[in-house]
Design a protein around this motif. Structure first.
Motif, mmCIF file in Angstrom:
data_model
loop_
_atom_site.group_PDB
_atom_site.id
_atom_site.type_symbol
_atom_site.label_atom_id
_atom_site.label_comp_id
_atom_site.label_asym_id
_atom_site.label_seq_id
_atom_site.Cartn_x
_atom_site.Cartn_y
_atom_site.Cartn_z
ATOM 1 N N ILE A 116 35.972 37.348 54.221
ATOM 2 C CA ILE A 116 35.044 38.048 52.957
ATOM 3 C C ILE A 116 36.025 38.636 51.668
ATOM 4 C CG2 ILE A 116 33.550 39.881 52.306
ATOM 5 C CD1 ILE A 116 32.673 40.098 55.072
ATOM 6 N N TRP A 117 37.089 39.320 52.147
ATOM 7 C CA TRP A 117 37.839 39.835 51.101
ATOM 8 C C TRP A 117 38.793 38.797 50.358
ATOM 9 C CZ3 TRP A 117 38.151 44.358 48.641
ATOM 10 C CH2 TRP A 117 37.303 45.330 49.153
ATOM 11 N N LYS A 118 38.930 37.707 51.202
ATOM 12 C CA LYS A 118 39.805 36.625 50.452
ATOM 13 C C LYS A 118 38.827 35.995 49.406
ATOM 14 C CE LYS A 118 42.808 32.819 51.469
ATOM 15 N NZ LYS A 118 42.546 31.344 51.465
ATOM 16 N N PHE A 119 37.622 35.894 49.797
ATOM 17 C CA PHE A 119 36.653 35.285 48.737
ATOM 18 C C PHE A 119 36.421 36.297 47.534
ATOM 19 C CE2 PHE A 119 32.152 35.314 47.383
ATOM 20 C CZ PHE A 119 32.195 34.057 46.890
ATOM 21 N N ILE A 120 36.408 37.712 47.849
ATOM 22 C CA ILE A 120 36.136 38.753 46.695
ATOM 23 C C ILE A 120 37.563 38.473 45.919
ATOM 24 C CG2 ILE A 120 36.337 41.016 46.428
ATOM 25 C CD1 ILE A 120 34.540 41.277 48.867
ATOM 26 N N GLU A 158 39.358 36.011 45.017
ATOM 27 C CA GLU A 158 39.468 34.772 44.216
ATOM 28 C C GLU A 158 39.860 34.885 43.114
ATOM 29 O OE1 GLU A 158 38.707 30.798 45.212
ATOM 30 O OE2 GLU A 158 40.149 32.085 46.484
ATOM 31 N N THR A 177 39.976 33.050 40.224
ATOM 32 C CA THR A 177 39.089 32.709 38.977
ATOM 33 C C THR A 177 37.628 32.756 39.411
ATOM 34 O OG1 THR A 177 39.726 30.370 39.223
ATOM 35 C CG2 THR A 177 40.158 31.119 37.250
ATOM 36 N N GLY A 178 36.834 33.526 38.856
ATOM 37 C CA GLY A 178 35.226 33.816 39.353
ATOM 38 C C GLY A 178 35.173 34.477 40.396
ATOM 39 N N GLY A 179 36.181 34.911 41.335
ATOM 40 C CA GLY A 179 35.840 35.731 42.277
ATOM 41 C C GLY A 179 34.976 36.913 42.060
ATOM 42 N N PRO A 180 34.236 37.392 43.010
ATOM 43 C CA PRO A 180 33.324 38.677 42.475
ATOM 44 C C PRO A 180 34.579 39.927 41.896
ATOM 45 C CG PRO A 180 32.859 37.705 44.806
ATOM 46 C CD PRO A 180 34.330 37.212 44.453
ATOM 47 N N LEU A 181 35.421 40.268 42.626
ATOM 48 C CA LEU A 181 36.210 41.524 41.885
ATOM 49 C C LEU A 181 36.491 41.102 40.482
ATOM 50 C CD1 LEU A 181 37.591 44.076 42.353
ATOM 51 C CD2 LEU A 181 39.659 42.877 43.086
ATOM 52 N N GLN A 192 35.207 39.094 38.564
ATOM 53 C CA GLN A 192 33.989 39.211 37.526
ATOM 54 C C GLN A 192 33.386 40.379 37.197
ATOM 55 O OE1 GLN A 192 30.552 36.856 39.462
ATOM 56 N NE2 GLN A 192 31.400 34.868 38.660
ATOM 57 N N VAL A 193 33.732 41.381 38.365
ATOM 58 C CA VAL A 193 33.293 42.855 37.699
ATOM 59 C C VAL A 193 34.266 43.501 36.839
ATOM 60 C CG1 VAL A 193 33.182 45.107 38.689
ATOM 61 C CG2 VAL A 193 32.137 43.149 39.908
#
Lengths: 286, 294
Positions: free
Chosen positions: B128-132, B134, B136-140, B142-143
């Motif tokens: 999950i955190w590897k995704f967060i 990411e 370019t465009g990863g959730p973190l 983006q925030v």
């Protein structure tokens, strides 16, 4: 305004300011702990193009699909991983309840030669991290011919020092008169354990079962070392495998992650009491 | 009970019964835990790649360990990780415990959500955190973008990768430590706090002067747990970075894991050293217990 009401007003202003601050802090904690789950679920519903690079958009609800879930089951053999994890967990939890009880009982209620040594062996074992024995365990399982089989996934976990310790404490907290009575009625040791001590320790058994399930379900380092064949992978091993092939398959990984935590979340929802007890008393994994 | 079956014969029977109970569980415990532990120590004096015969090399593996830059790097990474995670996780869990130590209904919800990360598999947390994270465009990122910040490539940057992994470890387990500390706080009798309040102590003073010292046992337990768990960190590192970039997140176990099957003696020597390191927090606890009871 009298002096008194002014003090009261100042107090209540401070009181409400405190309340607001506390509220903010709680929201921050909930967001920190919970937001990753929300992202995981949202991402699991998106097709791969929406999860890559600059196009990343987990809020594209128009594109939402359950395709990822279908694909991880049909293309990656998720059901097999699930089955493997379930089999391993069921055997491990079952074996633990039996073996841990059988060791805890004499330690709590009998006097025998070597008692101190056995107690020391059990307590010291709680402190041995599983990572320390990965190498020799691999050699041992290879020599036994158990590598790449259920036996390798199960054998190292069938008895838990933490479990023995917790059960012993629970048995010792029960009044001795309980089993004296059974004894006078002529019940055997086994009978006493089965029909007196165990029924009076059910809460601890629930805690232990939940704890051991949770640990075994998440086990990764050893299974990924011990298992080679695709059809013997447990869920964590299978998921980690999706990560390394060429590029990360986020669509399948996210759907797989949701499916992987579903059983634990369900147990947590219904048995939260046992989880809370287990997480504190069994905080050292073993 | 022993009295009922007094005498030598009675005692011998009691011994037999006890050992009949013990053996089924004790055999696997010794076979799959103590035997491998001893075997690891033994193997650490050999050179072996799992094929052929192990060759006795004395203390060569320990010399190799001590002169290995990579092993030193892994010790350094583990030390930074341990200190960082311990401080942050302790602070966060203590703060949360204090916040939740009230009779509000919402408290139960916050507690439940804080525990969610603790119950899921570590591998899933890493995924999950590897995704967060990411780039370019990863959730973190983006925030961060909402605030006009151009987020970095967290896990690919040698300076940021270790802190990023540490955040995941804090996220995963702070709920457990919070639970332990909350239990400690709840055991403090109300009268003590009320007495302090009547004497005019402020909230701040009441906490640091009265409650915090009374948390002694819970504090120590959490501290030992934090260090103990930090020394053996592996799953999240392996899933997120495999020790990279450039060994920036190479913890002890991560390093040894890469050598496990090709350089058995070396890995065994490494795990022996790790075991000795783990004994530090444990002896700390035992010493503190002695002091508390003395």
């Amino acid at each position: 305004m009298t002096a008194l009401t002014r003090i009261q007003a100042a107090r209540s202003a401070r009181f409400y300011a405190g309340r607001v601050l506390m509220g903010f802090a709680m929201v921050a904690i909930v967001v920190f702990a919970g937001a990753p789950f929300v992202w995981m679920v949202l991402a699991s519903l998106q097709p791969l193009p929406n999860l890559l690079g600059a196009q990343m958009d987990v809020f594209a609800f128009g594109d939402a699909t359950i395709e990822n879930y279908v694909r991880i089951v049909t293309e990656k053999g998720y059901l097999q991983w699930f089955l493997n994890s379930m089999i391993v967990c069921a055997v491990v939890v079952g074996a633990n309840l039996v073996f841990d009880s059988l060791i805890a009982y004499p330690l709590a209620r009998m006097r025998f030669a070597g008692q101190k040594v056995v107690l020391l062996l059990v307590i010291a074992a709680i402190m041995i991290p599983a990572q320390v024995i990965l190498v020799p365990l691999y050699v041992q399982m290879r020599d036994l011919g158990w590598l790449d089989s259920y036996a390798a996934l199960i054998a190292p976990y069938i008895v838990s020092p933490t479990g023995i310790f917790l059960l012993r404490q629970t048995f010792m907290s029960l009044p001795r008169e309980l089993d004296e009575a059974a004894f006078i009625d002529g019940a055997s040791r086994l009978r006493t354990l089965w029909s007196v001590l165990i029924p009076n320790s059910l809460a601890m058994y629930g805690t232990l079962a939940v704890l051991k399930f949770m640990w075994t379900w998440g086990e990764f380092a050893w299974p990924s070392l011990a298992i080679n064949s695709a059809e013997l992978r447990t869920i964590p091993v299978g998921l980690a495998g999706l990560r390394s092939q060429f590029s990360t398959q986020w669509d399948l990984l996210m759907a797989g992650s949701v499916l992987a935590i579903l059983p634990v979340l369900l147990l947590f929802a219904f048995l939260q009491r046992y989880f809370v007890a287990g997480l504190t008393s069994g905080a050292v994994k073993g | 009970m022993a009295a009922r079956r007094g005498g030598v014969i009675g005692r011998r029977r009691e011994n037999l019964t006890a050992w009949a109970f013990l053996l089924p569980g004790l055999i696997p415990l010794v076979a799959f835990l103590y035997w491998p532990l001893g075997h690891a120590f033994g193997l650490s004096f050999f050179q072996w790649n799992l094929l052929g015969e192990p060759r006795f090399v004395g203390t060569l593996q320990y010399e190799r360990l001590l002169t290995s830059d990579t092993f030193r790097q892994s010790l350094y990474v583990t030390a930074v990780y341990t200190v960082g995670v311990s401080v942050v996780a302790y602070g966060l869990s203590l703060g949360t415990a204090v916040l939740l130590n009230r009779g509000l209904r919402i408290v139960r919800w916050v507690r439940t959500v804080s525990l969610l990360p603790a119950i899921i598999p570590m591998v899933v947390a890493g995924v999950i955190w590897k995704f967060i994270y990411e780039p370019t465009g990863g959730p973190l990122n983006q925030v961060l973008g909402v605030f006009g910040i151009d987020g970095p490539a967290w896990l690919q940057n040698p300076q940021l990768a270790l802190p990023a992994v540490m955040v995941v470890s804090v996220w995963k387990d702070f709920g457990i430590y919070m639970l332990v500390l909350l239990g400690g706080l709840q055991q403090i009798p109300r009268e003590i706090e009320e007495a302090a309040a009547i004497d005019g102590a402020s909230d701040w003073q009441r906490f640091w002067r009265v409650k915090f010292p009374m948390l002694g046992a819970a504090n120590l337990f959490v501290l030992v747990l934090l260090i103990f768990n930090a020394f053996k960190v592996f799953d999240q590192v392996w899933v997120m970075t495999e020790g990279g970039p450039g060994n920036a997140t190479l913890t002890i176990i991560t390093f040894l894991y890469t050598r496990l099957l090709t350089d058995v003696g070396f890995a065994a020597a490494g795990t022996t050293v790790l075991f000795l390191l783990v004994l530090i927090p444990l002896s700390l606890q035992i010493l503190a217990r002695r002091k508390a009871t003395a």
